[in-house]
Design an enzyme around this catalytic site. Structure first.
Site, PDB file in Angstrom:
ATOM      1  N   GLU A  88       0.812  -1.223   0.000  1.00 37.75           N
ATOM      2  CA  GLU A  88       0.000   0.000   0.000  1.00 37.75           C
ATOM      3  C   GLU A  88       0.844   1.272   0.000  1.00 37.75           C
ATOM      4  O   GLU A  88       1.307   1.720   1.048  1.00 37.75           O
ATOM      5  CB  GLU A  88      -0.942   0.039   1.209  1.00 37.75           C
ATOM      6  CG  GLU A  88      -1.808   1.297   1.206  1.00 37.75           C
ATOM      7  CD  GLU A  88      -2.777   1.411   2.378  1.00 37.75           C
ATOM      8  OE1 GLU A  88      -2.784   0.528   3.249  1.00 37.75           O
ATOM      9  OE2 GLU A  88      -3.524   2.403   2.411  1.00 37.75           O
ATOM     10  N   LYS A 145      -2.421  -1.846  -3.309  1.00 40.46           N
ATOM     11  CA  LYS A 145      -3.468  -0.971  -2.753  1.00 40.46           C
ATOM     12  C   LYS A 145      -3.007   0.477  -2.858  1.00 40.46           C
ATOM     13  O   LYS A 145      -2.419   1.023  -1.925  1.00 40.46           O
ATOM     14  CB  LYS A 145      -3.742  -1.355  -1.290  1.00 40.46           C
ATOM     15  CG  LYS A 145      -4.708  -0.412  -0.593  1.00 40.46           C
ATOM     16  CD  LYS A 145      -5.163  -0.936   0.754  1.00 40.46           C
ATOM     17  CE  LYS A 145      -6.015   0.122   1.450  1.00 40.46           C
ATOM     18  NZ  LYS A 145      -6.779  -0.404   2.570  1.00 40.46           N
TER      19      LYS A 145
HETATM   20  P1  13P Z   1      -9.122   4.597   3.699  1.00 38.16           P
HETATM   21  O1  13P Z   1      -9.946   3.887   2.634  1.00 38.16           O
HETATM   22  O2  13P Z   1      -9.964   5.250   4.759  1.00 38.16           O
HETATM   23  O3  13P Z   1      -8.091   5.494   3.090  1.00 38.16           O
HETATM   24  O4  13P Z   1      -8.346   3.478   4.502  1.00 38.16           O
HETATM   25  C1  13P Z   1      -7.715   2.490   3.820  1.00 38.16           C
HETATM   26  C2  13P Z   1      -6.530   2.034   4.568  1.00 38.16           C
HETATM   27  O5  13P Z   1      -6.378   0.866   4.830  1.00 38.16           O
HETATM   28  C3  13P Z   1      -5.532   3.031   4.971  1.00 38.16           C
HETATM   29  O6  13P Z   1      -4.376   2.388   5.386  1.00 38.16           O
END
Ligand code: 13P
Length: 341
Positions: free
Chosen positions: A178, A220
């Site tokens: 991510e 992500k």
């Molecule tokens: P958000 O969709 O609220 O951005 O959160 C996703 C997430 O896992 C952030 O680390």
């Protein structure tokens, strides 16, 4: 079963048309921030009750294939005493775990951030696995400024993500990679595209160097958006076009799924933008789906207000957003569905 078979089995279950991931892995400070507006104190019991509400919501397994949990949740039980990871597993939803320990400044590189948590990661993963987790999540954060992120910042963050992903795969845990380029600031859509492209390119270079098997990760990322203080707003179609252009140029076909984060978009925006991408590119080489935290949970928190008598309404709010995002994954969402049933 080999480790590779194990990773593939998890990917197959996580990556399904019409389904996405619920991010319910808020750290202690973050969940406290989410509870404050509805006047709920962040006690261990309130966090348990809230996560149990999410995980037992009727029907969500039709649209949610995985849930990212916070460490504490792995050891908590639903109201009937079932361990929360098992609640998910019984419904065919894969339990996952946030394993990073949050971000801080990158030393000697003003404005750049770096995420902590690699020390002892393999041992922690073994423990989480024994508690039911089959995938993990690690988030690196990039703040856009005049001089940030720097080349060093982008390289250091990519190295962290690759090292984390390699440790996960070695332990038979699917890594969610991510990188979040933040929405904060007044930068343009073009500037976000430039930074997001540079970030992705460096990440895939690092994943390659660290022998990470791309077929066994989930990416992500952020969508490509203008900063929230930028003077010009962008339409869902413009966002979809800009986002797809960046990911076509940087993400190999071997990656099975791109599950976007919501990162401060409203629930409706995040659904419309995801839908626009799937309309624009129905034959995308990756599944284009969601891994939303706030965009799935905001309406739930609003409906719940910490009260037992609101649990059913809060679960319906989650089911609705999950269903609409499931439709957006297929490119079948329309704004009018917001007011229907
Ligand atoms: P958000 O969709 O609220 O951005 O959160 C996703 C997430 O896992 C952030 O680390």
């Amino acid at each position: 079963m080999t480790t590779s078979d194990e990773l593939q089995a998890t990917i197959t279950q996580m990556v399904q048309p019409g389904k996405g991931i619920l991010a319910a892995d808020e750290s202690l400070p973050t969940i406290a921030k989410r509870f404050t507006p509805i006047d709920v104190e962040s006690t261990e019991e309130n966090r348990r009750a809230y996560r149990a509400l999410l995980f037992t919501a009727p029907g969500i397994e039709d649209y949610i294939s995985g849930v990212i949990e916070f460490e504490e949740t792995l050891a908590q039980n639903s109201d009937d005493g079932t361990p929360l990871p098992e609640v998910l597993t019984r419904r065919g939803i894969v339990p996952g775990i946030k394993v990073d320990k949050g971000k801080g400044p990158l030393a000697l590189s003003p404005g750049d951030l770096i995420t902590y948590g690699l020390d002892g990661l393999a041992e922690r993963l073994q423990r989480y696995k024994s508690q039911g987790a089959r995938f993990a999540k690690w988030r690196e954060v990039y703040s856009i400024g005049e001089h940030n992120p720097t080349t060093l910042g982008i390289a250091a963050n990519a190295e962290m993500l690759a090292r984390y992903a390699a440790v996960c795969q070695e332990q038979g845990i699917v890594p969610i990679v991510e990188p979040e380029v933040l929405i904060d600031g007044d930068h343009s859509l073009a500037r976000c595209a430039e930074v997001t492209g540079a970030v992705q390119q460096e990440i895939f270079y690092a994943l390659h160097r660290h022998h990470v098997v791309l077929e066994h990760i989930v990416l992500k990322p952020n969508m490509v958006l203008p900063g929230k203080d930028h003077s010009v707003r962008a339409s869902a179609e413009e966002i979809a076009t800009a986002t797809l252009r960046v990911f076509r140029r940087t993400v190999p076909l071997a990656v099975p799924s791109i599950n976007f984060l919501s990162g401060g978009m409203t629930p409706e925006e995040s659904t419309a933008n995801l839908n626009a991408m799937n309309v624009d590119c129905p034959d995308a080489p990756w599944l284009l789906s969601f891994s939303y935290g706030r965009a799935l949970q905001q309406p739930v928190l609003h409906a719940w207000q910490g009260r037992t008598q609101n649990v059913a309404a809060a679960q319906q709010a989650l089911l609705k957003r999950a269903r609409l995002n499931g439709a957006a994954q297929r490119g079948e969402y329309h704004a009018r569905m917001e007011s229907e049933g």
